[in-house]
Design a protein around this motif. Sequence first.
Motif, short mmCIF file in Angstrom:
data_model
loop_
_atom_site.label_atom_id
_atom_site.label_comp_id
_atom_site.label_asym_id
_atom_site.label_seq_id
_atom_site.Cartn_x
_atom_site.Cartn_y
_atom_site.Cartn_z
N GLY A 79 4.67 14.49 -7.96
CA GLY A 79 5.71 14.29 -6.96
C GLY A 79 5.64 15.32 -5.84
N ILE A 80 6.74 15.47 -5.13
CA ILE A 80 6.84 16.41 -4.01
C ILE A 80 7.78 17.53 -4.41
CG2 ILE A 80 7.48 16.69 -1.60
CD1 ILE A 80 6.83 13.72 -1.22
N ASN A 81 7.22 18.71 -4.59
CA ASN A 81 8.00 19.85 -5.08
C ASN A 81 8.75 19.49 -6.36
OD1 ASN A 81 7.25 21.49 -2.83
ND2 ASN A 81 8.80 20.45 -1.58
N GLY A 82 8.06 18.74 -7.22
CA GLY A 82 8.62 18.37 -8.52
C GLY A 82 9.53 17.16 -8.50
N ARG A 83 9.73 16.55 -7.34
CA ARG A 83 10.62 15.39 -7.23
C ARG A 83 9.81 14.11 -7.10
NH1 ARG A 83 12.43 19.47 -3.84
NH2 ARG A 83 14.44 20.38 -4.44
N LYS A 84 10.18 13.10 -7.86
CA LYS A 84 9.48 11.81 -7.80
C LYS A 84 10.08 10.94 -6.68
CE LYS A 84 6.80 12.76 -11.25
NZ LYS A 84 6.73 11.97 -12.49
N ILE A 85 9.23 10.18 -6.03
CA ILE A 85 9.68 9.26 -4.98
C ILE A 85 10.09 7.93 -5.61
CG2 ILE A 85 8.97 7.92 -2.96
CD1 ILE A 85 7.08 10.20 -2.25
N ASN A 86 11.29 7.51 -5.30
CA ASN A 86 11.78 6.19 -5.70
C ASN A 86 11.75 5.32 -4.44
OD1 ASN A 86 13.09 3.93 -6.60
ND2 ASN A 86 14.94 4.98 -7.30
N PHE A 87 10.73 4.47 -4.33
CA PHE A 87 10.50 3.66 -3.13
C PHE A 87 11.13 2.29 -3.33
CE2 PHE A 87 8.61 2.60 0.77
CZ PHE A 87 7.85 1.44 0.69
N ILE A 88 12.12 1.98 -2.50
CA ILE A 88 12.86 0.72 -2.61
C ILE A 88 12.55 -0.12 -1.37
CG2 ILE A 88 15.13 -0.33 -2.88
CD1 ILE A 88 16.06 2.50 -3.88
N SER A 89 11.83 -1.21 -1.55
CA SER A 89 11.36 -2.01 -0.42
C SER A 89 11.87 -3.44 -0.53
CB SER A 89 9.82 -2.01 -0.40
OG SER A 89 9.32 -2.70 0.72
N ILE B 15 0.83 -1.20 0.00
CA ILE B 15 0.00 0.00 0.00
C ILE B 15 0.87 1.26 0.00
CG2 ILE B 15 -1.73 1.30 1.29
CD1 ILE B 15 -2.75 -1.25 -0.14
N GLU B 16 1.97 1.24 0.73
CA GLU B 16 2.87 2.39 0.74
C GLU B 16 3.42 2.66 -0.66
OE1 GLU B 16 4.09 1.37 5.33
OE2 GLU B 16 5.62 1.18 3.78
N ALA B 17 3.83 1.58 -1.35
CA ALA B 17 4.33 1.74 -2.72
C ALA B 17 3.25 2.33 -3.62
CB ALA B 17 4.79 0.38 -3.26
N ALA B 18 2.02 1.87 -3.44
CA ALA B 18 0.90 2.38 -4.25
C ALA B 18 0.64 3.85 -3.95
CB ALA B 18 -0.35 1.55 -3.99
N TYR B 19 0.74 4.23 -2.67
CA TYR B 19 0.51 5.64 -2.30
C TYR B 19 1.55 6.54 -2.94
CZ TYR B 19 -0.80 9.70 0.48
OH TYR B 19 -1.22 10.95 0.86
N PHE B 20 2.80 6.11 -2.92
CA PHE B 20 3.85 6.93 -3.52
C PHE B 20 3.70 7.00 -5.04
CE2 PHE B 20 6.46 5.56 0.38
CZ PHE B 20 6.06 6.68 1.09
N ARG B 21 3.17 5.95 -5.66
CA ARG B 21 2.87 6.02 -7.10
C ARG B 21 1.83 7.11 -7.37
NH1 ARG B 21 2.91 0.41 -6.91
NH2 ARG B 21 0.64 0.27 -7.02
N MET B 22 0.82 7.17 -6.50
CA MET B 22 -0.19 8.21 -6.65
C MET B 22 0.43 9.60 -6.54
SD MET B 22 -3.61 8.96 -4.31
CE MET B 22 -2.64 9.56 -2.91
N ILE B 23 1.30 9.79 -5.55
CA ILE B 23 1.96 11.08 -5.37
C ILE B 23 2.79 11.42 -6.61
CG2 ILE B 23 3.70 12.33 -4.03
CD1 ILE B 23 0.97 12.04 -2.63
N ASN B 24 3.50 10.44 -7.16
CA ASN B 24 4.29 10.68 -8.36
C ASN B 24 3.41 11.06 -9.54
OD1 ASN B 24 6.68 10.16 -7.03
ND2 ASN B 24 6.84 8.04 -7.73
#
Length: 408
Positions: A74-84, A61-70
């Motif tokens: 993203g956050i201030n124009g930066r994409k989250i690269n989530f490594i789990s 779910i965390e990975a999915a949430y960060f995909r939504m944010i991307n």
Amino acid sequence: MPTRLRSPASFTLIAALTVAVASPVIAQKTYDTGASDTEIRIGNIMPYSGPASAYGTAGIIEAAYFRMINDQGGINGRKINFISYDDAYNPSKAVEQARKLVESDEVLVVFNPLGTPSNTAILKYLNSKKVPQLFVGAGSTSFGDHKAWPWTMAWQPPYQSEGRIYAAYILKEKPDAKIAVLYQNDDFGKDVLKGLKDGLGDKALMIVAAEGYELSEPTIDSRIINLKASGADVFISVTTPKSAVQAIRKVAALNWKPLYIQGYASASVGSVLKPAGLDISQGILSAYYAKDGSDAQWDNDEGMKRFTAFLAKYAPDYSRNDISTVYGYGVAQAMVQVLKQAGDDLTRANVMKQAASLRDFVPDIVLPGVKLNTSANDHYPIEQLQMMRFTGEKWEPFGPVMSGEINR
């Protein structure tokens, strides 16, 4: 008097000073390893396999949430690269994965690593490297000990807080109780037991039996038999999902009818109560800080509407009835809030500073009255819980939201 001419160099200097005074100060972008103009690398460790694999849903779910944010920019124009990575709920594997995240993947933070044994194992390493161990997925009080571990911050309420809240409930509702406790024999189980004893105070002798089990034990049936034999009329199960399911089934098989309290770590309808059997789970008590997705009372709640819409688009195979699904969404939302507050100062020190600067932050999934507050001297974002009772196919909260704040 003759006119004195300025040299070209003087004119250049004056012009430069004039521009400097007239122009607004441009904020400096500051980065540590794991951040840049385009990316923020976030590391994570989850038990996707092994005895606590039911919790792995949170990482998905965390990975999915960060995909939504991307997808939203993203956050201030930066994409989250989530490594789990998977540690199978094995402390030595957690150490290996933590080193990989820091030394090979070069992440900015290690976010929401899950499990008391695993987090205990990586605590010293991450603090020595000054890498944030942020929003730890476990409730041991050590994960909020800002003096000993300044680079670590808890997420959910400390297990000692949970134990104190159960004690307050028992003292009020069943003051002559005889209490039996089944607990996982590590910091997780011991912390709840300590909170229970502290909360009972001079009535701690109400605990007539306590059995600590090892995670490697294939079954806890014999321990349930021993606890029933104590004559207890209150049973508290401080267990991870596999053992929680076994306990519910064995208590029913023995026709034991205690007041049954299930620790919140394994209060999931989807991964514990349904596998154990909804019919034999009726009346079980617990306490939690988040809304129960299976409860229709939240259908028109704005926060739960956003959560439900998120699941429909980004995680359609996962149910909002699973506590781990609710959990993953809430903690990811808090991580995004911290990164937004950090702005263009994406250093590890500033990320920790912003995590310790939450003011009445309310994720979509928390119960009314629960607010996240942190400071440099308070690394426990959530210290409030509400008692709840399992009825039908859902948890029904009752009574006030209670604080189980522990002594720091």
